[in-house]
Write a protein that holds these residues in place. Structure first.
Motif, mmCIF file in Angstrom:
data_model
loop_
_atom_site.group_PDB
_atom_site.id
_atom_site.type_symbol
_atom_site.label_atom_id
_atom_site.label_comp_id
_atom_site.label_asym_id
_atom_site.label_seq_id
_atom_site.Cartn_x
_atom_site.Cartn_y
_atom_site.Cartn_z
ATOM 1 N N UNK A 54 0.839 -1.202 0.000
ATOM 2 C CA UNK A 54 0.000 0.000 0.000
ATOM 3 C C UNK A 54 0.874 1.252 0.000
ATOM 4 N N UNK A 55 0.352 2.316 -0.581
ATOM 5 C CA UNK A 55 1.090 3.567 -0.754
ATOM 6 C C UNK A 55 0.806 4.509 0.412
ATOM 7 N N UNK A 152 -2.366 7.745 5.805
ATOM 8 C CA UNK A 152 -2.731 6.332 5.829
ATOM 9 C C UNK A 152 -1.973 5.644 4.702
ATOM 10 N N UNK A 153 -1.875 4.342 4.774
ATOM 11 C CA UNK A 153 -1.361 3.549 3.660
ATOM 12 C C UNK A 153 -2.581 3.054 2.893
ATOM 13 N N UNK A 158 -7.292 2.313 -4.572
ATOM 14 C CA UNK A 158 -7.956 3.409 -3.867
ATOM 15 C C UNK A 158 -7.298 4.748 -4.189
ATOM 16 N N UNK A 159 -5.977 4.767 -4.285
ATOM 17 C CA UNK A 159 -5.289 6.003 -4.679
ATOM 18 C C UNK A 159 -5.799 6.437 -6.052
ATOM 19 N N UNK A 160 -5.870 5.498 -6.984
ATOM 20 C CA UNK A 160 -6.346 5.823 -8.331
ATOM 21 C C UNK A 160 -7.786 6.343 -8.311
ATOM 22 N N UNK A 161 -8.637 5.757 -7.465
ATOM 23 C CA UNK A 161 -10.023 6.220 -7.340
ATOM 24 C C UNK A 161 -10.088 7.652 -6.803
ATOM 25 N N UNK A 162 -9.180 7.993 -5.901
ATOM 26 C CA UNK A 162 -9.186 9.314 -5.256
ATOM 27 C C UNK A 162 -8.601 10.413 -6.149
#
Length: 184
Positions: A54-55, A152-153, A158-162
């Motif tokens: 996770x990022x 958060x990681x 999810x990063x792409x969705x945001x």
């Protein structure tokens, strides 16, 4: 990104190398002056991932000199005068994540970021050479409260969705798009 002050009285007093279009040092300037005059300098962007891949994502504090209160998927900051990109990447990653003993971040690529004129920076067009790195972060993080308002990681999906819903720092977003293209 960290202010990289290295003991100076304020982030704007930090001395930076000023570079040309080919990333060659052509002078030095205090950070505040470099921003005010749009002098090209150097920055590092480090993508930290946990053991699950996770990022690390965070929202910058409202008091940041550049891009306050925006989200970022990198830690990093300016490269100090005489400092190498590699040394700055390790320093910035450890400072912003609040950890010690990280492995050396792995360099991936460099690009010239050219920002549109920003009224918050006096309306002067900004430009900096940007070195992008990645590093595993397998220890608990303790981000600097003066740098990071939330973190958060997050999984890559999810990063792409945001990307379309959160307001991201523009240079980090540019680095992220280039990183996705780099990885294919």
């Amino acid at each position: 990104m960290s202010d990289g002050s290295q003991g100076s009285s304020s982030p704007s007093d930090e001395i930076l190398d000023i570079v040309d279009l080919h990333d060659k040092v052509i002078g030095r300037s205090p950070r505040g002056e470099a921003y005010a005059r749009g002098l090209r300098h150097r920055c590092v962007f480090i993508q930290a991932r946990d053991a699950q891949g996770r990022i690390f994502v965070h929202r910058r504090t409202a008091t940041k000199l550049v891009f306050p209160s925006l989200y970022d998927m990198f830690v990093g900051g300016v490269v100090g005068a005489g400092e190498s990109y590699d040394d700055a990447a390790l320093r910035e990653a450890e400072e912003e994540l609040g950890v010690n003993g990280l492995p050396r971040p792995v360099p991936l690529f460099r690009f010239l970021y050219e920002a549109p004129a920003d009224p918050e920076l006096g309306g002067v067009r900004q430009s900096w050479w940007s070195a992008v790195y990645e590093v595993p972060c397998l220890v608990p993080v303790r981000p600097q409260a003066e740098e990071v308002a939330w973190y958060d990681f997050l999984p890559q999906a999810e990063v792409d969705e945001r990307l379309g819903t959160w307001e991201w720092v523009p240079d980090g977003l540019a680095a992220y798009e280039r990183l996705r293209a780099h990885r294919g």
